[in-house]
Structures are given as C-alpha cells and as structure tokens.
Enzyme design. Structure first.
Site, PDB file in Angstrom:
ATOM      1  CB  THR A  86      -0.932   0.036   1.234  1.00  0.00           C
ATOM      2  OG1 THR A  86      -0.127  -0.059   2.418  1.00  0.00           O
ATOM      3  CG2 THR A  86      -1.931  -1.084   1.223  1.00  0.00           C
ATOM      4  NE  ARG A 154      10.295  -4.648  16.996  1.00  0.00           N
ATOM      5  CZ  ARG A 154      11.043  -5.107  17.982  1.00  0.00           C
ATOM      6  NH1 ARG A 154      11.918  -4.323  18.570  1.00  0.00           N
ATOM      7  NH2 ARG A 154      10.930  -6.363  18.400  1.00  0.00           N
ATOM      8  N   GLY A 256      17.950  10.548  17.199  1.00  0.00           N
ATOM      9  CA  GLY A 256      18.727  10.170  16.020  1.00  0.00           C
ATOM     10  C   GLY A 256      18.474  11.115  14.865  1.00  0.00           C
ATOM     11  N   GLY A 260      12.826   6.634   9.506  1.00  0.00           N
ATOM     12  CA  GLY A 260      12.635   6.326   8.088  1.00  0.00           C
ATOM     13  C   GLY A 260      11.910   5.005   7.980  1.00  0.00           C
ATOM     14  CB  CYS A 263       5.950   1.203   8.742  1.00  0.00           C
ATOM     15  SG  CYS A 263       5.885  -0.483   8.145  1.00  0.00           S
TER      16      CYS A 263
END
Ligand code: UDX
Length: 443
Positions: A86, A154, A256, A260, A263
């Site tokens: 998607t 993850r 950080g 990115g 998701c």
C-alpha cells in the site's frame, strides 16, 4: 488451517512462513514470477534475519508453497490474507489501495465454501468495507467474512515479533470469522498473547494510531535533543529520566537523524490524510511529519558545521545507509537526505553498509561504495555514523583515525562515548549530548 497469503513481500513472506511454522498449510501467492522462482530456489527477496532458514524448513516439511496464481489455493482455503503493498500515492500521500482492491477482486472470483478474507496490509479506515463491497459485488453468493488483522512487525526483528507479539488485533463482528482467527493464532496461547477483538474500523485505525504514536515519541525526543544541544544538557540522560516513569516507558526514546523505513513515513502521512478527510485533523501528527522531514536534511548541516562550516571538496565517509540495522531496506532512509545535502554542499561521499549497498547504489549517484568501515574512512575529513549496525559499535578508533585526513566523528546514533572518542584523538559530535556546563563547573 489452509491459509493463502496474497503478496510475498515483506509482511506476506514473514507472516506466511511463521504461520506455516505454527503448523498451518500456507500458500504464498505473488504475481511476480521471478520472485516466486527465486523463493522456490530458496533465495529471499529481502534480507531478514532467520527468514531463509524458516522458509527452507517449512518448504521441506511441505507446509509452505509458492505460486503465481491464486485461484486453486483460494478455492481450498479456510482463510486468505491480503498482504500486498500500500505505497503512498503520488501527489497526495494517501495510501494507494489499487493492489488491495485488485487482490480482493481476484480472491472473490475464486472463493468456494466458507472463507475468511483478512486484510493484513496497513490500510486506511474503511478499506475493509470497500474490500467487502468488491467481494460481494464480484461473488454475491460467496460465504465470506472480511476481517482486519493488522501487523506490527519490525524489520530486522519480524519473526520474533510475529511469534511473540505484544498483542493481536482482530477487527470483526462475525463470530465465525473470530473463531477462525483464534484458531489461526492458537499456537500463541502458550505465550499468552492478548487477542483484542474489535470492530473492523477500530482495528484499522489501531494500526495507524500505534505507528503515529511511536513516530511522535521519536520526534519528541529528537526535538528535545536539539534543545539539549542549545542549553547544554544530555538527551540520553533526559530520555532515561523520563523513560523510567512507567507511564512513558524507555523504548523509542533514542534520539537520532529522524525516522525512516517503509512504515512510519507512509503511515503517518496516510493517517494525516484520513483525518483531514474526516474533518478531524491530527495536528500533532501533521507536525511530526513536517519536523521529521526537515530533520533529515538538517543532519547534513550538522555534519557541515562539524567540518568547520564548509565541506566543498572535502571527503565525508558515511557508515550505515539503511533506515535501521538488520535490514537492506533503503526506503526513506535518513542517509539519503544526509548524503544529498552533503553532495549539494560540494562534498565527496564515501559510504559503507553491511547489507544495504545493493539497494543503495541506484539511489545514491556519485557515492563511492567501499568494502568496510576502515576502507570507507580512508582519506576522509569526517566520519558520519548514520545507522547503528552492531559492526559499527566497537570499531578500532585508532585505526580509523589513522586512516582519516581529519579526525572528525559525527555520531548520529549516539553509539560512542564522547570522552573516549576524544581520548582517541577525535573531534566528536553526537546528538543532543553537548557537555553539561554545570557538570563542567563542578569538576
Ligand atoms: C515499524 C513499527 O515498529 C512496526 O510495529 C510497524 O508494524 C512497522 O513500522 P520498522 O519500520 O521496521 O517498524 O522499524 P522501527 O524499529 O520501528 O524503526 C523505525 C524508524 O525509527 C527507524 O528509522 C529507526 O531508526 C527510528 N527510531 C526508532 C529512532 O530514531 N529512535 C527510536 O528510539 C526508535
């Protein structure tokens, strides 16, 4: 259970392999014949620790198969998962659902007997309603229930996340469908994984809310890090100080270069659009998206400052390109914006990543790719750590310094201790960790 996974991408492949490992008979279907041929030959289309062994074992046991056509497998299935991509739609950032709807049409044409169709792809609220409408329109007599069962995997830890989930969210009001989903996840009873059964729209929104909240948490600590630099405080100690409050929690408070991946950037944007369309804007998430976008580019300016304000004709070595360790995924990786910013300012960039260089090559013209961290540092005026791969956590700093022209270390993941880097002769810049002036006065 006989299960079909439509889409052998990241989510489909990991979920399919794990469900086969639970003992179900799983067929992963993907339109891409090259991908299916590679999988049948035991080659993984993505790098995910442990996936090749899991796939090989379940194929050997006869529980996992790969096909390019879904018709026969769907006809025999008890449950069909939709796990196709998607992506963000060009132009408005809304999730592009064309692959989901095409899959729904194809599945509908193949249905026989009672079948549960489950959306695992991350889809905006109301997509399940549309999938159901498409299926009922294509196959009016089908005995089917459409369920939402979002994934919370993850990258780099996806197999563990699937097998030891914090929770399983099942969006359905159909008791028969609920029973099928409970049976699919029954092997997890031993782990006492909570199963939350909700309405379908609630399940769809839960996924977006989870990712938006995590993106907000990261962005919050990133801004606190900037403030730490401005006022002379240490963000890691602030993060620990707030994280130990059980209501806040210590996870996802690592400052950080900005988040990115496949998701967070896509899902936050899609949620913002959904909220605007519903005339119920999510201003916090809108701000998170904007702050994170500008942060990635700001990291290039930080490197330039660390190089004395100018990188023209200087060489910058970049360690870590992927959006996080243990993946080869370059999607929305901060390294892309950091390197573009450095190149725009006239720097020559050398780079090394343990797994991501094949993916990175096409995205990073003009970058010299190197064989390891020390090779990367050769002749450099600054070394920038963008991704915290384990291989970068214990580098031989003397060897690195000897390879470099100017010993400047910019550590965008705070994996080195400033004092020890300085002892090895480096000028060190972390994120949100300037020397605390009050600590300086006391000593
Ligand atoms: C995420 C969610 O964690 C997962 O539940 C969801 O289903 C998919 O999206 P993933 O994209 O694989 O998973 O990566 P994650 O580990 O969440 O990290 C996302 C980004 O945030 C990375 O760029 C990472 O470096 C960054 N991050 C994460 C931080 O900068 N600080 C943190 O404290 C945590």
């Amino acid at each position: 259970m006989r299960i079909v996974m439509v889409g052998a991408g990241y989510v489909g492949l990991v979920s399919g392999a794990c469900l086969a490992d639970f003992g179900h008979a799983v067929t992963c279907v993907d339109r891409d014949p090259d991908k299916i041929a590679a999988l049948e030959a035991g080659r993984m289309p993505i790098y995910e620790p442990g996936l090749d062994a899991l796939v090989a074992e379940n194929v050997r046991q006869g529980r996992l198969a790969f096909r390019t056509r879904l018709h026969e497998a769907v006809a025999e299935a008890d449950a069909v998962f939709i796990a196709v991509g998607t992506p963000s739609r060009r132009g408005d950032g809304f999730a592009d659902l064309s692959f989901v709807f095409a899959a729904a049409r194809e599945i509908a044409a193949a249905l026989t007997g009672h079948t549960v169709v489950i959306t695992k792809s991350t889809v905006p609220v109301g997509t399940g309603d549309e999938v159901e409408r498409i299926i009922r329109e294509t196959a009016p007599d089908a005995d089917v229930a459409v369920v939402s069962n979002p994934e919370f995997l993850r990258e780099g830890a996806a197999i563990a996340d699937f097998k030891r989930p914090d929770r399983i969210v099942v969006g359905t009001e159909d008791p028969r469908a609920e029973a099928v989903l409970r049976e699919i996840y029954r092997p997890l009873y031993l782990n006492a994984a909570p199963i939350l059964v909700t309405g379908r729209r609630t399940a769809e929104l839960t996924k977006y809310a989870a990712n938006a909240f995590l993106a907000t948490k990261i962005t919050f600590i990133n801004e606190i890090a900037d403030l730490c630099e401005a006022v002379g405080a240490d963000v890691q100690q602030v993060a620990r100080g707030i994280g130990l409050d059980g209501r806040i929690g210590t996870k996802f408070l690592h400052a950080g270069p900005g988040y990115g991946g496949s998701c967070f950037p896509k899902d936050t944007l899609a949620l913002v659009k959904t909220a605007q369309d519903a005339a119920s804007p999510l201003r916090i998430v809108e701000t998170v998206v904007a702050v994170n976008d500008s942060r990635k580019r700001a990291m290039a300016r930080k490197v330039i400052r660390a190089c004395g304000g100018n990188v023209r004709d200087k060489t910058v070595a970049v360690l870590g390109l992927t959006f996080k360790p243990d993946t080869d995924d370059m999607r929305e990786a901060p390294a892309l914006a950091v390197i573009a910013g450095l190149q725009d300012a006239g720097a020559r960039v050398r780079a090394y990543d343990p797994e991501g260089m094949d993916q990175a090559r096409a995205l990073l013209p003009g970058v010299a790719f190197t064989g390891d961290a020390y090779d990367c540092a050769e002749g450099a005026d600054a070394l920038v750590i963008v991704t915290e791969w384990n291989a970068f956590r214990a580098l031989d700093l003397d060897r690195l310094r000897a390879a470099m022209r100017t010993p400047v270390l910019v550590d965008l993941r705070n994996i080195y201790d400033a004092a020890s880097a300085e002892r090895h002769g480096f000028t060190y810049q972390g994120i949100g960790r300037v020397k605390d002036c009050t600590a300086g006065q006391a000593s």
